[in-house]
Design a protein around this motif. Sequence first.
Motif, short mmCIF file in Angstrom:
data_model
loop_
_atom_site.label_atom_id
_atom_site.label_comp_id
_atom_site.label_asym_id
_atom_site.label_seq_id
_atom_site.Cartn_x
_atom_site.Cartn_y
_atom_site.Cartn_z
N ARG A 9 8.05 12.26 -18.00
CA ARG A 9 8.91 12.32 -16.81
C ARG A 9 8.33 11.43 -15.73
O ARG A 9 7.10 11.38 -15.56
N GLY A 10 9.21 10.77 -14.96
CA GLY A 10 8.71 10.03 -13.81
C GLY A 10 8.25 11.01 -12.74
O GLY A 10 8.64 12.17 -12.73
N LEU A 11 7.41 10.55 -11.84
CA LEU A 11 6.95 11.42 -10.74
C LEU A 11 7.31 10.79 -9.39
O LEU A 11 7.61 9.60 -9.31
N MET A 12 7.27 11.61 -8.37
CA MET A 12 7.56 11.13 -7.00
C MET A 12 6.23 11.08 -6.25
O MET A 12 5.63 12.12 -5.98
N LEU A 13 5.77 9.87 -5.97
CA LEU A 13 4.49 9.68 -5.27
C LEU A 13 4.78 9.43 -3.79
O LEU A 13 5.36 8.41 -3.43
N VAL A 14 4.37 10.38 -2.95
CA VAL A 14 4.64 10.28 -1.51
C VAL A 14 3.38 9.87 -0.77
O VAL A 14 2.31 10.45 -0.97
N LEU A 15 3.51 8.86 0.10
CA LEU A 15 2.44 8.52 1.03
C LEU A 15 2.92 8.87 2.44
O LEU A 15 3.99 8.42 2.85
N SER A 16 2.14 9.67 3.16
CA SER A 16 2.44 9.96 4.56
C SER A 16 1.19 9.70 5.39
O SER A 16 0.07 9.77 4.88
N SER A 17 1.40 9.43 6.67
CA SER A 17 0.26 9.19 7.57
C SER A 17 0.80 9.08 8.99
O SER A 17 2.01 8.93 9.18
N PRO A 18 -0.10 9.09 9.98
CA PRO A 18 0.39 8.70 11.31
C PRO A 18 0.79 7.23 11.25
O PRO A 18 0.26 6.47 10.43
N SER A 19 1.73 6.85 12.10
CA SER A 19 2.22 5.46 12.11
C SER A 19 1.05 4.49 12.30
O SER A 19 0.23 4.65 13.21
N GLY A 20 0.96 3.50 11.42
CA GLY A 20 -0.06 2.45 11.55
C GLY A 20 -1.29 2.67 10.70
O GLY A 20 -2.18 1.81 10.65
N ALA A 21 -1.39 3.79 9.98
CA ALA A 21 -2.61 4.04 9.19
C ALA A 21 -2.67 3.16 7.94
O ALA A 21 -3.74 2.96 7.37
N GLY A 22 -1.50 2.67 7.48
CA GLY A 22 -1.54 1.71 6.36
C GLY A 22 -0.70 2.03 5.14
O GLY A 22 -0.87 1.39 4.10
#
Length: 212
Positions: A9-22
């Motif tokens: 199965r495919g997965l959902m990879l989420v990246l979160s951060s404060p704005s500007g972290a990269g």
Amino acid sequence: MIAKPISRRGLMLVLSSPSGAGKTTISRRLLDIDPNITMSVSVTTRPMRPGEKPGVDYYFVDMPEFDRMAESGDLLEHARVFGNCYGTPRSTVEQALGAGRDVLFDIDWQGTQQLAANARADLVSVFVLPPSGAELERRLHTRAQDSAEVIAQRMAKASDEISHWAEYDYVIVNNDVDESVAAVQAILRAERLRRTRQVGLPAFVQSIQAAL
Ligand SMILES: Nc1ncnc2c1ncn2[C@@H]1O[C@H](COP(=O)(O)OP(=O)(O)OP(=O)(O)O)[C@@H](O)[C@H]1O
Ligand SMILES: Nc1nc2c(ncn2[C@@H]2O[C@H](COP(=O)(O)O)[C@@H](O)[C@H]2O)c(=O)[nH]1
């Protein structure tokens, strides 16, 4: 004889951060090196930045169109961030996952909570921290794409954003881009090997047993 790859199965990879972290920087690098990843391109009501391309960075829509999409269920998740609306079109994500591809999301903590509520088994979430507050502000200025007022607004929200770090599966400090990309690749590699994602395993194991 070389065995066929085991379907998963495919997965959902989420990246979160404060704005500007990269997040965007790390995402672009991952997309360049990993052909199995599809980027989820969000819709937003925020104005286009210099250099951004419609349909590549975002689908830029007005408020009535955003409301229409949200009300008709076209968005997998949506949230108001820094005074603008953002959302994830459902169809691209569902098609990619159905084809066994992984989908990369650059979304905030509100969207991540919605994905976790609806599809926890498919979700792998990573919170990206900056090395320091001063470096975060330096990056927002160096990016040179937002006004001083917008940067001040994003810095004022950074602490709130960061307060959600413990809701994520993984946390990385984006000191060096190469190291951060390598860390996310390592996470992906392990998560793809999870037994529950390898849906072709029962048939594969049976085929081995049948030949014993
Ligand atoms: N490890 C790093 N070291 C130095 N500069 C970096 C690093 N990672 C990213 N940057 C720079 O920081 C700036 C902000 O990065 P980026 O746009 O990727 O952040 P973001 O988290 O996606 O922000 P937003 O949430 O506003 O979209 C860019 O100019 C980028 O080149
Ligand atoms: N919940 C969602 N958040 C999103 C989505 N697309 C982007 N974002 C987040 O918004 C902020 C600001 O992004 P910017 O491009 O204006 O700098 C950032 O935290 C993104 O992660 C979305 O579809 N849903």
